[in-house]
Design a protein around this motif. Sequence first.
Motif, mmCIF file in Angstrom:
data_model
loop_
_atom_site.group_PDB
_atom_site.id
_atom_site.type_symbol
_atom_site.label_atom_id
_atom_site.label_comp_id
_atom_site.label_asym_id
_atom_site.label_seq_id
_atom_site.Cartn_x
_atom_site.Cartn_y
_atom_site.Cartn_z
ATOM 1 N N LEU A 51 0.829 -1.195 0.000
ATOM 2 C CA LEU A 51 0.000 0.000 0.000
ATOM 3 C C LEU A 51 0.869 1.254 0.000
ATOM 4 N N PHE A 71 -2.728 5.064 -2.595
ATOM 5 C CA PHE A 71 -2.467 4.834 -1.176
ATOM 6 C C PHE A 71 -1.317 5.726 -0.734
ATOM 7 N N VAL A 90 -5.951 6.874 1.782
ATOM 8 C CA VAL A 90 -5.898 7.058 0.329
ATOM 9 C C VAL A 90 -6.166 8.514 -0.014
#
Length: 128
Positions: A51, A71, A90
């Motif tokens: 991420l 992300f 995000v």
Amino acid sequence: MTRRGQNPTLTIRLQFVPQQSYDQAQYMPGAKVIVQFVAAEVSGRTMPAYLTRKYRPHFRVGNGEYLGVVFSGDESSEPIQPGICTDAEVAFIYAPNVDYGDLVVGSQFQILEGARIVGIGVVSELVP
């Protein structure tokens, strides 16, 4: 109007829109989310997800439109194995040109890589 024996012409105008840099993602509106990636057995990921700012999937609420996100994790972020829930943040990379109004606190979404659903999630907080 095209006369017989003539080929019609089509003019297409392309406009270059610069892509946001990964470092600018921290200044875009976004959300804190809880995500879980699904396993390959149910058409999910075979590899863990990283991420980081390089991972840019789409979120979709219900059958709505694809909403591009990035992300905000850095390169030291731990890989997330399929089946594990984790908190993440995000940024909405196409705001304000795209309406992210469907992503409100409590809304559930799918995580898509292309047309493939690779995960699910829920919005826990909006970040201005």
